[in-house]
Write an enzyme that holds these catalytic residues in place. Sequence first.
Site, short mmCIF file in Angstrom:
data_model
loop_
_atom_site.label_atom_id
_atom_site.label_comp_id
_atom_site.label_asym_id
_atom_site.label_seq_id
_atom_site.Cartn_x
_atom_site.Cartn_y
_atom_site.Cartn_z
N GLU A 146 -33.64 -20.87 13.89
CA GLU A 146 -34.19 -20.10 15.01
C GLU A 146 -35.00 -20.93 15.99
OE1 GLU A 146 -37.57 -21.04 12.93
OE2 GLU A 146 -35.73 -20.31 12.04
N LYS B 188 -35.05 -17.53 3.36
CA LYS B 188 -35.63 -18.67 2.65
C LYS B 188 -36.07 -18.21 1.25
CE LYS B 188 -38.02 -20.70 6.67
NZ LYS B 188 -37.42 -22.00 6.77
N LYS C 17 -42.82 -24.02 20.55
CA LYS C 17 -42.16 -23.02 19.70
C LYS C 17 -43.19 -22.09 19.08
CE LYS C 17 -40.59 -24.12 15.56
NZ LYS C 17 -39.79 -24.51 14.39
N ASP D 254 -41.46 -17.18 9.95
CA ASP D 254 -40.04 -17.50 9.77
C ASP D 254 -39.62 -17.18 8.35
OD1 ASP D 254 -37.47 -18.44 9.85
OD2 ASP D 254 -38.05 -20.55 9.85
N ASP E 109 -45.11 -21.99 11.73
CA ASP E 109 -43.94 -22.27 12.56
C ASP E 109 -44.23 -22.02 14.04
OD1 ASP E 109 -41.46 -23.45 12.43
OD2 ASP E 109 -40.37 -21.61 12.06
N ARG F 115 -34.66 -24.02 17.18
CA ARG F 115 -33.89 -24.70 18.23
C ARG F 115 -33.32 -23.71 19.22
NH1 ARG F 115 -30.23 -27.43 13.87
NH2 ARG F 115 -32.10 -26.90 12.75
N ASP G 1 -31.62 -19.45 9.94
CA ASP G 1 -32.87 -20.19 9.78
C ASP G 1 -32.95 -21.35 10.77
OD1 ASP G 1 -35.37 -20.63 8.71
OD2 ASP G 1 -34.64 -21.82 7.03
#
Length: 176
Positions: free
Chosen positions: A157, A85, A73, A78, A96, A159, A155
Amino acid sequence: TPAGDLGPADLAAAARQLAAQHGASFREVVGDDLIAAGLPLVHGVGRAGSQPPRLVDLGWGDPAKPLVGLVGKGVCFDSGGLDLKPAAGMALMKKDMGGAAIALALADLIMGAGLPVRLRVIVPAVENAIGPAAVRPGDVLQSRKGLSVEIGNTDAEGRLVLADGLALVDADEPDL
């Protein structure tokens, strides 16, 4: 590295350099080309970012050897998207893309050791940002696998980009 210094294009450049160092193949699908390439979730997650989303595809090794598929990933930052967030939750979100960093580091070790495998590394590289093109809660996107995904929370994103990356590498039926 601060997210302002390591966006999707920079992550892809690091993968390109790694591929060149080991004589590996390197392919990059960028921006709207992701849709044509059947990677709509990667596109959807990253389309509001300051750098276009992209997918890095690195290949190396003997085609007669077992295929090892790695997917990492690469969410370079993020924000949570439109489901923003809180500031404290964003403080470490430059990390991330840690899965991509691990996948590329492992690929470096495998290629450097000359292991008897065929390697394919997939890195969806995006920024989960806010902007006019951002995916909205309630949007429905198609995945590479053909499944519809309703966005309940922007949020989630990671997966999403992993779903397209895993479906891409899974099509090759890797041994590991």
